[in-house]
Design a protein around this motif. Structure first.
Motif, PDB file in Angstrom:
ATOM      1  N   TYR A 116       1.236 -51.681 -18.960  1.00  0.00           N
ATOM      2  CA  TYR A 116       2.553 -51.620 -17.628  1.00  0.00           C
ATOM      3  C   TYR A 116       3.534 -51.985 -17.318  1.00  0.00           C
ATOM      4  O   TYR A 116       4.634 -51.671 -17.152  1.00  0.00           O
ATOM      5  CB  TYR A 116       1.409 -52.224 -16.379  1.00  0.00           C
ATOM      6  CG  TYR A 116       2.293 -51.713 -14.762  1.00  0.00           C
ATOM      7  CD1 TYR A 116       2.157 -51.019 -13.937  1.00  0.00           C
ATOM      8  CD2 TYR A 116       2.286 -53.045 -14.341  1.00  0.00           C
ATOM      9  CE1 TYR A 116       2.666 -51.147 -12.874  1.00  0.00           C
ATOM     10  CE2 TYR A 116       2.674 -53.837 -13.179  1.00  0.00           C
ATOM     11  CZ  TYR A 116       3.342 -52.253 -12.048  1.00  0.00           C
ATOM     12  OH  TYR A 116       3.788 -53.198 -11.476  1.00  0.00           O
ATOM     13  N   TYR A 117       3.474 -53.553 -17.279  1.00  0.00           N
ATOM     14  CA  TYR A 117       5.036 -54.208 -17.532  1.00  0.00           C
ATOM     15  C   TYR A 117       5.822 -53.725 -18.292  1.00  0.00           C
ATOM     16  O   TYR A 117       6.690 -53.668 -18.596  1.00  0.00           O
ATOM     17  CB  TYR A 117       4.511 -55.786 -17.484  1.00  0.00           C
ATOM     18  CG  TYR A 117       4.030 -56.582 -16.503  1.00  0.00           C
ATOM     19  CD1 TYR A 117       4.885 -56.465 -15.257  1.00  0.00           C
ATOM     20  CD2 TYR A 117       3.011 -57.402 -16.622  1.00  0.00           C
ATOM     21  CE1 TYR A 117       3.956 -56.868 -13.920  1.00  0.00           C
ATOM     22  CE2 TYR A 117       2.608 -57.489 -14.915  1.00  0.00           C
ATOM     23  CZ  TYR A 117       3.000 -56.973 -13.895  1.00  0.00           C
ATOM     24  OH  TYR A 117       2.614 -58.090 -13.409  1.00  0.00           O
ATOM     25  N   LYS A 129       6.952 -50.220 -18.037  1.00  0.00           N
ATOM     26  CA  LYS A 129       8.285 -50.058 -16.487  1.00  0.00           C
ATOM     27  C   LYS A 129       9.555 -51.005 -17.591  1.00  0.00           C
ATOM     28  O   LYS A 129      10.431 -50.914 -16.164  1.00  0.00           O
ATOM     29  CB  LYS A 129       7.340 -51.072 -15.458  1.00  0.00           C
ATOM     30  CG  LYS A 129       6.114 -50.285 -14.579  1.00  0.00           C
ATOM     31  CD  LYS A 129       5.824 -51.091 -13.277  1.00  0.00           C
ATOM     32  CE  LYS A 129       7.195 -51.159 -12.529  1.00  0.00           C
ATOM     33  NZ  LYS A 129       6.606 -51.620 -11.656  1.00  0.00           N
ATOM     34  N   LYS A 130       8.935 -51.541 -18.653  1.00  0.00           N
ATOM     35  CA  LYS A 130      10.959 -52.051 -18.671  1.00  0.00           C
ATOM     36  C   LYS A 130      10.984 -51.652 -20.508  1.00  0.00           C
ATOM     37  O   LYS A 130      12.363 -51.762 -20.461  1.00  0.00           O
ATOM     38  CB  LYS A 130      10.578 -53.864 -18.926  1.00  0.00           C
ATOM     39  CG  LYS A 130      10.948 -54.687 -18.512  1.00  0.00           C
ATOM     40  CD  LYS A 130      10.678 -55.670 -19.105  1.00  0.00           C
ATOM     41  CE  LYS A 130      11.562 -56.741 -20.050  1.00  0.00           C
ATOM     42  NZ  LYS A 130      11.138 -58.163 -20.731  1.00  0.00           N
ATOM     43  N   GLY A 178       9.813 -44.410 -21.112  1.00  0.00           N
ATOM     44  CA  GLY A 178       9.950 -45.771 -19.873  1.00  0.00           C
ATOM     45  C   GLY A 178      11.293 -45.760 -19.932  1.00  0.00           C
ATOM     46  O   GLY A 178      12.117 -44.995 -20.068  1.00  0.00           O
ATOM     47  N   SER A 227       4.653 -40.370 -15.837  1.00  0.00           N
ATOM     48  CA  SER A 227       4.747 -41.315 -15.402  1.00  0.00           C
ATOM     49  C   SER A 227       6.234 -41.342 -14.441  1.00  0.00           C
ATOM     50  O   SER A 227       6.622 -40.080 -14.143  1.00  0.00           O
ATOM     51  CB  SER A 227       5.465 -42.397 -16.435  1.00  0.00           C
ATOM     52  OG  SER A 227       6.736 -42.259 -16.906  1.00  0.00           O
ATOM     53  N   LYS A 228       6.329 -42.629 -13.908  1.00  0.00           N
ATOM     54  CA  LYS A 228       7.555 -42.210 -13.165  1.00  0.00           C
ATOM     55  C   LYS A 228       8.932 -43.473 -13.881  1.00  0.00           C
ATOM     56  O   LYS A 228       9.620 -43.406 -12.793  1.00  0.00           O
ATOM     57  CB  LYS A 228       7.411 -42.793 -11.536  1.00  0.00           C
ATOM     58  CG  LYS A 228       6.530 -41.877 -10.797  1.00  0.00           C
ATOM     59  CD  LYS A 228       7.223 -41.221 -10.491  1.00  0.00           C
ATOM     60  CE  LYS A 228       6.260 -40.215  -9.027  1.00  0.00           C
ATOM     61  NZ  LYS A 228       7.813 -38.770  -8.853  1.00  0.00           N
ATOM     62  N   GLN A 229       9.094 -43.233 -14.708  1.00  0.00           N
ATOM     63  CA  GLN A 229      10.003 -44.780 -15.595  1.00  0.00           C
ATOM     64  C   GLN A 229      10.528 -43.856 -16.350  1.00  0.00           C
ATOM     65  O   GLN A 229      11.690 -44.511 -17.330  1.00  0.00           O
ATOM     66  CB  GLN A 229       8.793 -44.718 -16.526  1.00  0.00           C
ATOM     67  CG  GLN A 229       7.615 -46.485 -15.768  1.00  0.00           C
ATOM     68  CD  GLN A 229       8.376 -47.040 -14.137  1.00  0.00           C
ATOM     69  OE1 GLN A 229       9.160 -47.130 -14.420  1.00  0.00           O
ATOM     70  NE2 GLN A 229       7.605 -46.540 -13.367  1.00  0.00           N
ATOM     71  N   GLU A 244       0.457 -47.664 -13.257  1.00  0.00           N
ATOM     72  CA  GLU A 244       2.093 -47.342 -12.525  1.00  0.00           C
ATOM     73  C   GLU A 244       1.444 -46.304 -12.716  1.00  0.00           C
ATOM     74  O   GLU A 244       2.639 -45.730 -11.309  1.00  0.00           O
ATOM     75  CB  GLU A 244       2.528 -46.631 -14.392  1.00  0.00           C
ATOM     76  CG  GLU A 244       3.822 -46.845 -14.068  1.00  0.00           C
ATOM     77  CD  GLU A 244       3.943 -45.098 -14.076  1.00  0.00           C
ATOM     78  OE1 GLU A 244       5.705 -45.047 -13.719  1.00  0.00           O
ATOM     79  OE2 GLU A 244       3.233 -44.522 -14.266  1.00  0.00           O
ATOM     80  N   GLU A 266       0.646 -46.487  -8.055  1.00  0.00           N
ATOM     81  CA  GLU A 266       1.923 -46.663  -7.843  1.00  0.00           C
ATOM     82  C   GLU A 266       3.152 -45.807  -7.820  1.00  0.00           C
ATOM     83  O   GLU A 266       3.643 -45.689  -6.218  1.00  0.00           O
ATOM     84  CB  GLU A 266       2.558 -47.876  -8.696  1.00  0.00           C
ATOM     85  CG  GLU A 266       1.895 -49.306  -8.547  1.00  0.00           C
ATOM     86  CD  GLU A 266       2.994 -50.376  -8.957  1.00  0.00           C
ATOM     87  OE1 GLU A 266       3.369 -49.618  -9.762  1.00  0.00           O
ATOM     88  OE2 GLU A 266       2.435 -51.558  -9.016  1.00  0.00           O
ATOM     89  N   GLY A 267       2.646 -44.345  -8.560  1.00  0.00           N
ATOM     90  CA  GLY A 267       3.893 -43.662  -8.214  1.00  0.00           C
ATOM     91  C   GLY A 267       3.549 -42.590  -7.519  1.00  0.00           C
ATOM     92  O   GLY A 267       4.290 -41.897  -7.139  1.00  0.00           O
ATOM     93  N   GLN A 320       2.962 -54.467  -8.277  1.00  0.00           N
ATOM     94  CA  GLN A 320       3.928 -53.803  -7.672  1.00  0.00           C
ATOM     95  C   GLN A 320       4.078 -54.555  -5.726  1.00  0.00           C
ATOM     96  O   GLN A 320       4.566 -55.170  -5.029  1.00  0.00           O
ATOM     97  CB  GLN A 320       4.530 -52.619  -7.459  1.00  0.00           C
ATOM     98  CG  GLN A 320       5.960 -53.325  -6.817  1.00  0.00           C
ATOM     99  CD  GLN A 320       6.745 -51.312  -6.838  1.00  0.00           C
ATOM    100  OE1 GLN A 320       5.625 -50.869  -7.621  1.00  0.00           O
ATOM    101  NE2 GLN A 320       7.388 -50.000  -6.052  1.00  0.00           N
TER     102      GLN A 320
END
Ligand code: THG
Length: 368
Positions: free
Chosen positions: A47-48, A51-52, A156, A197-199, A237, A240-241, A327
């Motif tokens: 997950y981390y 997001k990066k 991502g 995903s929302k990334q 993820e 959350e999204g 988050q």
């Protein structure tokens, strides 16, 4: 004790299975009778990283049901409550599939890939059987197949830089939910700016196994300094999204209106699809239950089945997905709850899994 999924031809591997095993896939799930990686370094670490950085996702399980022929548009529209009459041949449409009772059978992306050909990029149910049944029953002139197309998602915040390195600046002009063909080593790949995903990111519809592997290796090699890693849809993820998962958050006993998908339901006079009259009635009367977000004041939760939700001893719905959210610093859930108990102003004391939990009922997607 760890347990394994026994592989066989029936539980299909993908063109990328060898690569992701080499790169250390930790667990699989099965989706559309095919292997879907579920974790690499663990749910939170994945997950981390997502997001990066940038991840390559083997989402071959997003199978394409191809409908081709003179009646292809008619059949595709008959299956979905979304108005596809103005569909453009370079845009993806999120379009729930409904049955004659207006219940959701699947929630695919639908794309018109040529004037007489549609791709239905399905979630986890056998849409091809429904399509074939309807085509036979209605005597439609269509050919229905599952082509050898295996989507590879690049997801991502660093996906844009990585894709630019492979396909050139032009790929950055692709708008969200648009698709186009892009060349890699003399092969044209259909690529969409989409992904679960929302990334941010892309989905490459790989229609040639060998070229796909070469592309996979090139993405890996050119992304070293971006810390590219193999990845997969991530539970934390996506909750959350607010990305809904068919089979988890919704199933064939729910309607799109109960799932908050109203904007994808057309009541346009010219549009004809299964379940329309039932949905029309439900729209007029209003739904009696619907999907909501739950912010649960606990530090840990993991579901393997839906859990009944009680308020003051009364059953008010069921919890369908949940995880701890770094988050939001609480657990988040997606639940089907009776509208009589939607209370968006003050936290309620709910009983779930024999535990009293202070819970805020919110809309989806979650907001801080
Ligand atoms: N990509 C492709 N096929 C798929 C999925 C995908 N098939 C299975 C599954 N995922 C289908 N379900 C979804 C659900 C949500 C989204 C995409 C596919 C999605 N929704 C955006 C959102 O909610 O923000 C936008 C929806 C819209 O506004 O139209 O991305 O991921 N190929």
């Amino acid at each position: 004790m760890s347990s394994y999924i026994a592989k066989s031809t029936r539980v299909r591997s993908t063109p990328f299975t060898n690569r992701i095993e080499e790169y250390g896939v930790q667990s699989y799930t099965v989706y559309n009778h095919m292997l879907l990686p579920a974790s690499f370094k663990g749910l939170e670490e994945d997950y981390y990283h997502l997001k990066k950085n940038v991840q390559l996702w083997d989402v071959s399980v997003e199978r394409q049901v191809q409908i081709k022929g003179p009646d292809a548009s008619l059949l595709t529209q008959l299956m979905t409550c979304r108005d596809l009459s103005q569909a453009k041949d370079h845009v993806c449409y999120y379009a729930p599939i409904t049955d004659d009772q207006g219940k959701i059978l699947n929630d695919p992306l639908i794309m018109k890939v040529s004037s007489d050909t549609w791709w239905i990029s399905i979630s986890d149910t056998d849409v091809i059987l429904y399509a074939k049944g309807l085509a036979i029953g209605q005597n439609l002139d269509v050919e229905i197949t599952e082509p050898n197309v295996n989507p590879l998602a690049v997801q991502g915040p660093k996906s844009f830089e990585l894709m630019k390195r492979i396909f050139g600046e032009e790929i950055l002009n692709l708008k969200f939910f648009h698709f186009k063909k892009f060349n890699f080593e003399d092969h044209n790949f259909l690529i969409a700016r989409s992904g679960w995903s929302k990334q941010g990111g892309f989905e490459i519809y790989v229609d040639d196994d060998q070229k796909g592997l070469e592309l996979y290796d090139a993405l890996y090699a050119k992304g070293k300094d971006l810390d590219v890693r193999p990845g997969c849809p991530n539970l934390i993820e996506r909750i959350e999204g607010g990305l809904l998962s068919y089979g988890n958050d919704m199933n064939m006993n729910d309607t799109p209106l109960e799932c908050g998908l109203d904007s994808f339901v057309s009541f346009n006079d010219e549009i004809n699809y299964l379940g329309k009259s039932v949905l029309q009635k439900q729209k007029e009367k209003g739904v009696t239950r619907s999907l909501v977000g739950l912010k649960l004041q606990i530090n840990e939760i993991s579901l393997t089945k839906t859990l009944p939700v009680f308020y003051k001893g009364e059953l008010i719905g069921d919890l369908r997905s949940a995880c701890y959210s770094p988050q939001f610093q609480c657990c988040l859930g997606i639940a089907m709850i009776n509208v009589s108990h939607h209370n968006f102003t003050e936290p309620l004391n709910l009983n779930i899994n024999e535990q009293e939990i202070t819970t805020e009922i919110t809309s989806i997607p979650f907001t801080k």
